[in-house]
Design a protein around this motif. Structure first.
Motif, short mmCIF file in Angstrom:
data_model
loop_
_atom_site.label_atom_id
_atom_site.label_comp_id
_atom_site.label_asym_id
_atom_site.label_seq_id
_atom_site.Cartn_x
_atom_site.Cartn_y
_atom_site.Cartn_z
N ASN A 82 -9.23 -28.31 -38.16
CA ASN A 82 -8.08 -29.06 -37.68
C ASN A 82 -7.11 -29.51 -38.76
OD1 ASN A 82 -6.61 -30.25 -35.51
ND2 ASN A 82 -7.26 -32.23 -36.32
N THR A 83 -6.64 -28.57 -39.57
CA THR A 83 -5.46 -28.86 -40.39
C THR A 83 -4.41 -27.85 -39.95
OG1 THR A 83 -6.15 -27.31 -42.07
CG2 THR A 83 -6.82 -29.59 -42.37
N LEU A 84 -3.16 -28.16 -40.19
CA LEU A 84 -2.11 -27.27 -39.72
C LEU A 84 -2.28 -25.87 -40.32
CD1 LEU A 84 0.40 -26.81 -38.13
CD2 LEU A 84 1.74 -27.53 -40.09
N ILE A 85 -2.64 -25.83 -41.61
CA ILE A 85 -2.75 -24.54 -42.26
C ILE A 85 -3.89 -23.72 -41.64
CG2 ILE A 85 -3.20 -23.39 -44.46
CD1 ILE A 85 -1.92 -25.74 -45.82
N SER A 86 -5.01 -24.37 -41.39
CA SER A 86 -6.13 -23.60 -40.86
C SER A 86 -5.84 -23.14 -39.43
CB SER A 86 -7.42 -24.41 -40.91
OG SER A 86 -7.37 -25.47 -39.99
N LEU A 87 -5.18 -23.98 -38.64
CA LEU A 87 -4.87 -23.55 -37.27
C LEU A 87 -3.88 -22.39 -37.28
CD1 LEU A 87 -4.69 -26.76 -35.08
CD2 LEU A 87 -6.58 -25.25 -35.55
N GLN A 88 -2.91 -22.46 -38.19
CA GLN A 88 -1.98 -21.33 -38.31
C GLN A 88 -2.74 -20.09 -38.73
OE1 GLN A 88 0.78 -21.45 -36.95
NE2 GLN A 88 2.40 -22.18 -38.30
N GLY A 89 -3.73 -20.28 -39.60
CA GLY A 89 -4.56 -19.16 -39.99
C GLY A 89 -5.31 -18.58 -38.82
N VAL A 90 -5.78 -19.45 -37.93
CA VAL A 90 -6.49 -18.98 -36.75
C VAL A 90 -5.58 -18.07 -35.92
CG1 VAL A 90 -7.42 -19.69 -34.53
CG2 VAL A 90 -8.10 -20.88 -36.60
N VAL A 91 -4.33 -18.52 -35.72
CA VAL A 91 -3.40 -17.70 -34.95
C VAL A 91 -3.19 -16.35 -35.63
CG1 VAL A 91 -1.07 -17.54 -34.06
CG2 VAL A 91 -2.26 -19.71 -34.00
N ALA A 92 -2.96 -16.40 -36.95
CA ALA A 92 -2.72 -15.15 -37.67
C ALA A 92 -3.94 -14.25 -37.59
CB ALA A 92 -2.38 -15.45 -39.13
N LEU A 93 -5.14 -14.83 -37.73
CA LEU A 93 -6.34 -13.99 -37.70
C LEU A 93 -6.57 -13.40 -36.32
CD1 LEU A 93 -8.67 -12.85 -39.26
CD2 LEU A 93 -10.02 -14.85 -38.69
N MET A 94 -6.25 -14.18 -35.30
CA MET A 94 -6.42 -13.64 -33.94
C MET A 94 -5.54 -12.40 -33.77
SD MET A 94 -6.94 -16.59 -31.16
CE MET A 94 -5.54 -17.62 -31.43
N VAL A 95 -4.29 -12.51 -34.18
CA VAL A 95 -3.39 -11.37 -34.04
C VAL A 95 -3.88 -10.20 -34.89
CG1 VAL A 95 -1.04 -10.57 -34.41
CG2 VAL A 95 -1.45 -12.87 -33.56
N ALA A 96 -4.24 -10.52 -36.14
CA ALA A 96 -4.66 -9.46 -37.05
C ALA A 96 -5.92 -8.78 -36.56
CB ALA A 96 -4.90 -10.06 -38.43
N HIS A 97 -6.89 -9.59 -36.10
CA HIS A 97 -8.14 -9.00 -35.63
C HIS A 97 -7.89 -8.14 -34.40
CE1 HIS A 97 -11.86 -9.13 -33.16
NE2 HIS A 97 -12.37 -8.70 -34.29
N ALA A 98 -6.96 -8.58 -33.55
CA ALA A 98 -6.64 -7.76 -32.39
C ALA A 98 -6.15 -6.39 -32.84
CB ALA A 98 -5.58 -8.43 -31.53
N PHE A 99 -5.27 -6.35 -33.86
CA PHE A 99 -4.76 -5.06 -34.33
C PHE A 99 -5.86 -4.23 -34.97
CE2 PHE A 99 -0.32 -7.06 -34.89
CZ PHE A 99 -0.07 -6.86 -33.55
#
Lengths: 485, 507
Positions: B334-351
Motif C-alpha cells: 500500500n504505497t502509491l509506487i507499489s500499487l502503480q507497479g501492480v497495475v503495470a505488472l498486471m498489464v505486462a504479465h497479461a502480455f
C-alpha cells in the motif's frame, strides 16, 4: 356461523377443482377420451387459477375455524395450481401411448390438488390432516400409474407404506398435543404451549412425532430414504408433481404452523430443525455425487434443497416468509423444467423412463434447444447467476446472515460446492459426443406440443426471474400470514 | 450508456456467433473478431477522450469519469450501477485487446462447433468487462459468478485431454468448484456488510461508495475482509488455494489459457484494489503480514513448480503463480509506487503470458505435443517462432526494457520503505524466474534435436499477433507512463483512503 357469499367466493378455487374432478369422472363414465379428460382438467385448473383474482378481493377471510384464506394462501394456491397445470400438460404427452386406461390419472391429480389447496389455507390440525391425506392418497395411485413397469409399482407401494407410517406418526403426535392443550387450532396450541412454563414430556413427544411425520412428507434427512426410489420409479410427470405440489403445500402449512404457534420456549425445536436442515444439505448432496440416473440425482438434490429451505423456517422472522416463498417459487419452476425435459425425452410412453445419464449423452447435437432448457435448469439448481435459482439462494443467504445462523450458512456454502459437481456432470454429459444412435429421444416436433411449449416457457421464466426478480418479489411481499379472527 | 454497451456488445455478438454457425464456420469467426475489435475501439476512444489525470482532490467518493445507473432490485436497494475510472479503463483496454487475440489465435485451432465456442468466448469477455465496471456489490458478484459457466464449457468441451489421469472435464470441474465455493464466501461477506450497514442506517444498499463508509467493529471487519480475500485469493491464485490453476491452464484451449492468464487472474487483483482494500482498510493492513508471507511462498513455490514441469503450458501456468506473488505483496504494501507497479505488472504479465501461451499453442499445432521432453533443437526449424518466444521469456523473467521489469521494479521499490526484508527475500525470486524461464528456452529450442524435420513457419495471422504483443511489451517497457498516468488517480485514492483509515485508528 353463517356462510355468506364472500365465504363461498373464498372457497371458489377449492370447489372448482373438486367440480372438475366430478365432471371428468362423469365424462369418463359416458365416453372415454384422453383428449377430453385432459382438456377438462386443464380448463378446470385454469378456472381455479383465474378465480384467485376474485378471492383476492375478499381475502383475508376466515371460513370456519378450520380454514383461513389470506394472501399467503392465495400465493401458495397459485403456485400449486400452476405447478399442477404444468404437470398435467406434461402428463398428456407422456400418457398418450400408455397401453392402459389414461383418464383416471387426471382425477387423481385433481383430488391431490384439492388436498394441496386445503393444506395451504388450513389453520387447524384437523384441516391439516385432512388436506395432507387428500393430497397424499391419490399420489400412491399416480406413482404406480404405469404399474406394468416393476419400478413404478414398487415406487407406488413404497410411497404408500412409508407415507401411511408417517401419517400415523403425525396423528399420534396431534393426539398427544390435544391431550395436553385441549385445542387443535394453531393459535390455540401456540397460546397454551406458551403458557406452560414447564413442558411435559407429552408435549415434547407430540411435537417430536409431528416433526417425524412432516419431515417425511418434505423428505428431509433423516426421513429421506424413500425419495430417490420413488422419484426414479414413478412416471416422470408424477415425480414432477411430487417434487413440486406436495412440497409447496406441506412447506406452506409448516411455515404457517410455525408463525402462528411459535415453537416451544427454550428453542429445542429450532435446534432439531436446524440439525435436520444441515443433515439434509450434506446427505442429499453427498449421495447425489455418484448417481448415474438423472431422476435419482434430482431426487437427492431435492433433499438438499429442502435443507436450504429449512433455513428460512429456522429463522422464521424478518425476511423468512419472503425468502421461503421466493425459494419455493424458483425451486418449483426449476424442478418442473428439469422433469419436463425428462418427460419429453421419455414420451410418448415406451416402457421405463429415460432416466440414465447415458440417455442424455450428446443431446445438444440432436436437440439444441431442449438441451439449452435442461442446462438452464441445472444451472438454476446449482444457483448460478442469470437463473432463478441464484435469486432463491441469494435469499437463503440473506436470511441466514440476517438471523446469524452461521452453521446453516456454512452448510449452504458447502452444499452448493458439492452440488456443483453433479450438476456440472449432468451438464457436460449433454454436450459430449455420443458414440452411437440414441436409444431414447424426444419426438421431432416436441416444441410444437403443449408439453414442449410449457418447458420453453419455464426456461424463459427461470431466466427472467434470474435477471429481473423485482416483480416476483413485489408479488411475494403482499402475501403475509393473517392471524385468525 | 456507453458503459452498458461495453457489456452488451460481447453478449449480443456471442448470440450472433451461435446462430450464424449454420452458414458455415467462417461467419462466427468474423463476427467474433468484429465484435472484439468494436469493443477494443470503444475502449480506445474512451481512453483518448477521457481525462484520467490527477483531478483536483481526493474525495470520499471515488472520482468516476463515467457513470451509469439503472434501478434493478429495489427490494434490497440493488441497482445496475456501472462506473469507470482509470483502473477499470486499463483493465477494459486489456480485456478488449486480449479478446481480439483470443479470437485470432483460435482461428485455426478450433474447427468443431465454432459458433458455440465463440459464444462462450465472447460471454467470458462480456462478464469480465462487467466485473471491471460494476460498482454495485451484487452486480459485481453477479458477473463474478457468471463468467464461470462459459469458461467451464471452454475447458470441458474444447480443451486438450492432457497428460494421463487429467481429463479436461476434471480440470474444468475443479476450476468451477474452487471459484464458485470461494465466491459464495464472498457473497456471505457482502451480505454481512450490507446488514451491518442496514443496522446502522436502516436501508438496504449494495452500493460501493455507500458501503465503503460503513463503520465496522474490528473482528467483524476482519471476518468480512477474509471472505473477500479468500474469493480473490483463489482466483489470483495465492498458494494454498491454487490447485485448480495448472490443470485449468494446461487443459484449456489456447484462447482459454490466454483469457485465463491474461484477464481472469487480473479480476482478482482488481477486486482487491477496488473492493477489499478501500472497504476494509484496517483489517487489510492488519492482515498484510500474513498476505505478504503468502505472496512470498507463492513466488518461490510457483518458481520451483515451474522448474519441474515437463508440460509447456503447465510451466507457464506455474510461473503465473510466481508473478502473482509479487502482485499480492505490492497490493498489501500500500504505497502509491507499489500499487502503480501492480497495475503495470498486471498489464505486462497479461502480455507476456498471453504471448507465451500463444507460442506454445502454435508449437502444439505443429508438433502435436506439449511435452518438453519430446522437443529440443527447434531453433531455426519453426520460422520466427523461437525469436518471439525468446522475447516473451525475457519479458517473463523481468529483463529491463520490457514492461514486466517496470512492474516488478516498482513493486519492490515501493514496498521497500514499508517491508524491506520481504523485498529482499522476494528479489531472490527474480533469480529463480530467470532459471525456469531459461530452462524453457533451453529445453525447447536448443540442445540436441529430438525431431529432425522442418515445420511450416508463421503465417501472417500468427506473425501479426506475436508482433503486436512484442511491440506492446517493449513499448510499455520504455514508456510505462502510458499506463501509469491513467491509473495514477485511482491508485492515489486507494492509498489515501487506506492510510487515512489506518492513521485515524492508531491515534
Amino acid at each position: 356461523m353463517n356462510l355468506t357469499s364472500s365465504h363461498l367466493i373464498a372457497l371458489l378455487p377449492l370447489m372448482l377443482v373438486c367440480v372438475t374432478v366430478v365432471i371428468v369422472m362423469l365424462t369418463v363414465a359416458w365416453r372415454r377420451s384422453h383428449f377430453v379428460s385432459a382438456t377438462l382438467t386443464v380448463i378446470g385448473l385454469n378456472a381455479a387459477l383465474a378465480s384467485l383474482i376474485l378471492v383476492g378481493q375478499v381475502a383475508p377471510i376466515q371460513v370456519t375455524p378450520l380454514v383461513m384464506i389470506d394472501h399467503y394462501s392465495i400465493l401458495y394456491m397459485a403456485m400449486i395450481l400452476i405447478a399442477a397445470l404444468a404437470c398435467s400438460t406434461l402428463a398428456y404427452a407422456y400418457l398418450e401411448t400408455l397401453p392402459d386406461q389414461r383418464d383416471e390419472f387426471y382425477m387423481l391429480l385433481g383430488c391431490s390438488v384439492a388436498g394441496g389447496l386445503l393444506l395451504v389455507s388450513s389453520q387447524h390440525l384437523t384441516s391439516l390432516f385432512i388436506g395432507l391425506e387428500l393430497m397424499s392418497l391419490p399420489l400412491y395411485g399416480m406413482a404406480a400409474y404405469a404399474f406394468k413397469e416393476r419400478l413404478s409399482l414398487e415406487a407406488g407401494i413404497k410411497y404408500m407404506v412409508l407415507s401411511a407410517m408417517a401419517s400415523a406418526f403425525l396423528l399420534f403426535g396431534m393426539a398427544l398435543l390435544y391431550a395436553e392443550s385441549g385445542t387443535l387450532s394453531f393459535t390455540g396450541l401456540g397460546a397454551s404451549l406458551a403458557n406452560d412454563a414447564l413442558h411435559s414430556n407429552w408435549v415434547v413427544a407430540g411435537v417430536g412425532l409431528m416433526v417425524v411425520g412432516l419431515g417425511f412428507k418434505l423428505s428431509v434427512a433423516p426421513f429421506h430414504l424413500w425419495t430417490p426410489d420413488v422419484y426414479e420409479g414413478a412416471p416422470a410427470p408424477v415425480s414432477a408433481f411430487l417434487a413440486t405440489v406436495s412440497k409447496i403445500a406441506v412447506f406452506a402449512v409448516l411455515m404457517r404452523l410455525f408463525s402462528l404457534a411459535p415453537a416451544t420456549g427454550d428453542g429445542w425445536l429450532h435446534t432439531v430443525i436446524a440439525l435436520m436442515a444441515l443433515l439434509s444439505m450434506v446427505v442429499g448432496n453427498l449421495l447425489a455425487l455418484m448417481q448415474k440416473n438423472l431422476k435419482r440425482i434430482i431426487g437427492y438434490s431435492s433433499i438438499a434443497h429442502l435443507g436450504y429451505l429449512l433455513t428460512a423456517l429456522v429463522a422464521s422472522d424478518g425476511l423468512a416468509l419472503e425468502a421461503a416463498a421466493i425459494y419455493l417459487a424458483t425451486y418449483v419452476a426449476t424442478t418442473l423444467g428439469a422433469f419436463g425435459v425428462i418427460t419429453l425425452v421419455s414420451s410418448p410412453y415406451k416402457g421405463s423412463d429415460a432416466g440414465l445419464l447415458y440417455h442424455y449423452r450428446g443431446l445438444f447435437w440432436r436437440r439444441p434447444y431442449l438441451t439449452a432448457v435442461l442446462t438452464v435448469m441445472m444451472l438454476s439448481l446449482a444457483g448460478i447467476p442469470m437463473t432463478a435459482g441464484f435469486i432463491g439462494k441469494f435469499y437463503i443467504f440473506t436470511v441466514g446472515v440476517e438471523s446469524e445462523l452461521w452453521w446453516l450458512v456454512g452448510g449452504v456454502v458447502l452444499g452448493s460446492a458439492l452440488g456443483l459437481y453433479y450438476y456440472l456432470r449432468v451438464m457436460v454429459t449433454l454436450y459430449l459426443k455420443s458414440a452411437d444412435e440414441p436409444e431414447r429421444d424426444a419426438p421431432n416436433d416436441w416444441a410444437q406440443q403443449v408439453g414442449g411449449l410449457m418447458v420453453l416457457l419455464l426456461a424463459a421464466l427461470v431466466f427472467l426471474i434470474g435477471v429481473y426478480p423485482q416483480p416476483l418479489i413485489d408479488l411475494v411481499q403482499m402475501a403475509g400470514i393473517q392471524m385468525p379472527i | 450508456m456507453i458503459l452498458l454497451w461495453l457489456i452488451l456488445i460481447p453478449f449480443i455478438g456471442g448470440l450472433l456467433c451461435w446462430q450464424t454457425e449454420r452458414f458455415g464456420i467462417k461467419p462466427p469467426r468474423v463476427i467474433a473478431l468484429v465484435t472484439m475489435l468494436l469493443e477494443l475501439a470503444i475502449a480506445i476512444v474512451l481512453w483518448w477522450h477521457g481525462d484520467y489525470g490527477l483531478a483536483d482532490t481526493i474525495g470520499d467518493t471515488p472520482n468516476w469519469v463515467l457513470e451509469y445507473q439503472l434501478p434493478w432490485i429495489e427490494r434490497f436497494g440493488i441497482s445496475f450501477h456501472l462506473g469507470l475510472d482509470g483502473l477499470s479503463l486499463i483493465m477494459i483496454l486489456l480485456t478488449g485487446f486480449l479478446g481480439v487475440l483470443a479470437v485470432t489465435c483460435s482461428w485455426a485451432e478450433i474447427d468443431r462447433r465454432v459458433g458455440f465456442f465463440h459464444l462462450n468466448l465472447l460471454w467470458i469477455i462480456g462478464a469480465v468487462v462487467g466485473i471491471f465496471l460494476a460498482i454495485d456489490l451484487f452486480l459485481f458478484f453477479f458477473f463474478w459468478e457468471m463468467m464461470l459457466v462459459p469458461m467451464y464449457f471452454l475447458i470441458a468441451l474444447w480443451g486438450h485431454s492432457g497428460s494421463k489421469g487429467n481429463s479436461r472435464v476434471g480440470a474444468a470441474m475443479k476450476f468451477f468448484i474452487y471459484t464458485q465455493a470461494s465466491g459464495l464466501l464472498m457473497l456471505v461477506a457482502i451480505l454481512g456488510l450490507v446488514f451491518a450497514h442496514f443496522l446502522q442506517a436502516g436501508v438496504f444498499t449494495f452500493d460501493y461508495s455507500v458501503l465503503r463508509t460503513t463503520t465496522l467493529s474490528e473482528p467483524v471487519a476482519m471476518l468480512l475482509m477474509l471472505g473477500f480475500f479468500i474469493a480473490f485469493a483463489v482466483k489470483l491464485p495465492v498458494v494454498p488455494l491454487h490447485g485448480w490453476l495448472p490443470d485449468a491452464h494446461a487443459q484449456a484451449p489456447t484462447a482459454g489459457s490466454v483469457d485465463l492468464a491474461g484477464i481472469l487472474l487480473k479480476t482478482a487483483a482488481y477486486g482487491m484494489l477496488r473492493f477489499m482494500m478501500p472497504m476494509f482498510p484496517d483489517a487489510a493492513m492488519q492482515f498484510a503480514p500474513v498476505a505478504m508471507a503468502l505472496g512470498l511462498i507463492g513466488i518461490f513455490y510457483g518458481a520451483v513448480m515451474a522448474f519441474s514441469q515437463t508440460d509447456v503450458k503447465r510451466l507457464i501456468a506455474c510461473s503465473s503463480i510466481s508473478h502473482m506473488g509479487f502482485v499480492l505483496i505490492g497490493i498489501f504494501s500500500n504505497t502509491l509506487i507499489s500499487l502503480q507497479g501492480v497495475v503495470a505488472l498486471m498489464v505486462a504479465h497479461a502480455f507476456s503470458s498471453a504471448g507465451l501461451f500463444i507460442v506454445s499453442g502454435q508449437l502444439y499445432e505443429r508438433l502435436g505435443t506439449r511435452d518438453m521432453r519430446e522437443m529440443g533443437g527447434l531453433f531455426g526449424k519453426v520460422g520466427a517462432l523461437p525469436g518471439f518466444a525468446m522475447v516473451f521469456v525475457m519479458a517473463s523473467l523481468g529483463m529491463p526494457g520490457t514492461a514486466n521489469f517496470i512492474g516488478e521494479f516498482l513493486i519492490l521499490f515501493g514496498a521497500f520503505e514499508v517491508v524491506p526484508w520481504v523485498v529482499v527475500v522476494a528479489s531472490i525470486g527474480l533469480v529463480l524466474a530467470a532459471v525456469y524461464s531459461l530452462i524453457l528456452m533451453q529445453r525447447i529450442y536448443f540442445g540436441p534435436a529430438k525431431i529432425d524435420r522442418a515445420y511450416s513457419g508463421l503465417d501472417t495471422r500468427e506473425f501479426l499477433m506475436l508482433l503486436t504483443l512484442f511491440v506492446l511489451t517493449i513499448a510499455l517497457g520504455f514508456f510505462p507512463q502510458l499506463v501509469l498516468d491513467v491509473s495514477e488517480h485511482a491508485m492515489t485514492e486507494v492509498v489515501t483512503w487506506v492510510s487515512a483509515a489506518t492513521n485515524s485508528s492508531t491515534l
